[in-house]
Design an enzyme around this catalytic site. Structure first.
Site, PDB file in Angstrom:
ATOM      1  N   GLU A 140       3.248   0.518   6.867  1.00 16.81           N
ATOM      2  CA  GLU A 140       2.936  -0.732   7.562  1.00 16.81           C
ATOM      3  C   GLU A 140       4.159  -1.320   8.252  1.00 16.81           C
ATOM      4  OE1 GLU A 140      -0.456   0.033   5.003  1.00 16.81           O
ATOM      5  OE2 GLU A 140       1.696   0.040   4.602  1.00 16.81           O
ATOM      6  N   HIS A 166      -6.205  -5.932  -3.837  1.00 18.04           N
ATOM      7  CA  HIS A 166      -6.904  -5.813  -2.553  1.00 18.04           C
ATOM      8  C   HIS A 166      -7.759  -7.036  -2.242  1.00 18.04           C
ATOM      9  CE1 HIS A 166      -5.997  -1.713  -3.816  1.00 18.04           C
ATOM     10  NE2 HIS A 166      -6.093  -1.345  -2.555  1.00 18.04           N
TER      11      HIS A 166
END
Length: 338
Positions: A68, A137
């Protein structure tokens, strides 16, 4: 002659609305490109970019490694150099890996360069709790990114929100964080004829009244707007008329829309899936407290939020950690003293 046909309204899922927006903007402006994990050959982890790689090819739809910080940095540099990247995070929890790029490289650069360097970039992907994916998450980052000057932060609910806000975000000359919700992707909404146009955009920074009411104002964003609408339907049968405001944008915040509603209803509840401390609801309540609408409140403003714990994995615990329709109804009755 024949009466004009009713405006063509079609049922479109949030997923398809996002796909349409990406397709239209890739076609409209050759500087726009999409990058992220699985966005190209696999058609997107959530199929948001379905068909786009086949149509636009390797230069416009780019699969990245699972890095990322790397691909967000590439995207920010590309934006500084004049392209208009759409950077997808597979979930916003993973944007933590790249938050230095989002905040220090993207958000602050226009100001620090006295406006010489623009960063027209969109960071998008699912945010907040899905179902059964555990604590790592399930976090809502609306408050985190909404905290930072230099960013614009949008949080769509309906298919119309998703399409109009994504198109506005891509066309905006500033960094925009677009917080979607995985559980909304497959949900169909009515898309008006106007929203089906290639020129349709929703102005960033404007809330929308989804339901008119006179007794209490419910302010929400993302998936919880739907819960507010359900709660309002139930309460209407008991004679309580809720006004439901869909924030649409977290930053800049349309506090005027909330104030105008409170002047009418004299009561306020904020509803969000995120944590309570320093949350979106906390900010709304503070702004109301400090502004002219405070004098119109007949009861304290109340926040309905996720619980102050990392998301549990067990389904029954998860259900008790995210606000449910019954929690909103309970809060309304408490505030209205019924």
């Amino acid at each position: 002659g024949l009466a004009p046909s009713a405006a063509t309204v079609s049922q479109v899922t949030v997923r398809d609305a996002l796909n349409q927006a990406l397709d239209e903007e890739l076609e409209r402006d050759e500087r726009v490109f999409l990058l992220g994990e699985e966005v190209a050959q696999y058609d997107g982890a959530y199929k948001i970019s379905r068909g786009l790689w086949k149509k636009y090819g390797d230069k416009r739809v780019i699969d990245t490694p699972i890095s990322e910080m790397g691909f967000a940095g590439i995207a920010v540099g590309a934006a500084m150099a004049g392209l208009r990247p759409v950077c997808e995070f597979m979930t916003f929890n993973f944007s933590m890996q790249a938050i230095d790029q989002v905040i220090n490289s993207a958000a602050k650069t226009c100001y620090m360069s006295s406006g010489l360097i623009g960063v027209p970039i969109v960071f998008r992907g699912p945010n907040g709790a899905s179902a059964g994916v555990g604590a790592q998450h399930s976090q809502c980052f609306a408050a985190w990114y909404g905290h930072c000057p230099g960013l614009k932060v949008v949080s769509p609910w309906s298919a119309e929100d998703a399409k109009g806000l994504l198109k506005a975000a891509i066309r905006d000359d500033n960094p925009v964080v677009m917080l979607e919700n995985e559980l909304l992707y497959g949900v169909p909404f009515e898309l008006s004829e106007q929203a089906q146009s290639k020129d349709f955009v929703i102005p960033i920074g404007k809330a929308k009244i989804e339901r008119q009411g006179t007794h209490i104002t419910l302010v929400s964003h993302s998936r919880l707007v739907g819960y507010c609408m359900e709660a309002a339907s139930v309460l209407a049968k008991e004679g309580v008329e809720c006004e439901v405001i869909n924030m649409r944008t977290i930053r800049p915040m349309d506090i005027e829309a909330v104030e105008a509603s409170i002047v009418k209803t004299n009561h306020l509840i904020t509803v969000e899936g995120g944590w309570p401390q320093f949350g979106v609801g906390a900010e709304i309540c503070a702004r109301i407290m400090e502004g002219p609408a405070f004098n119109y409140l007949d009861a304290p403003a109340v926040r309905v939020t996720g619980t102050d714990v990392p998301m549990p994995y067990a389904k029954i615990l998860e259900d008790n950690s995210v606000p449910q329709v019954k929690d909103i109804i309970f809060a309304v009755k408490k505030v209205l003293n019924i």
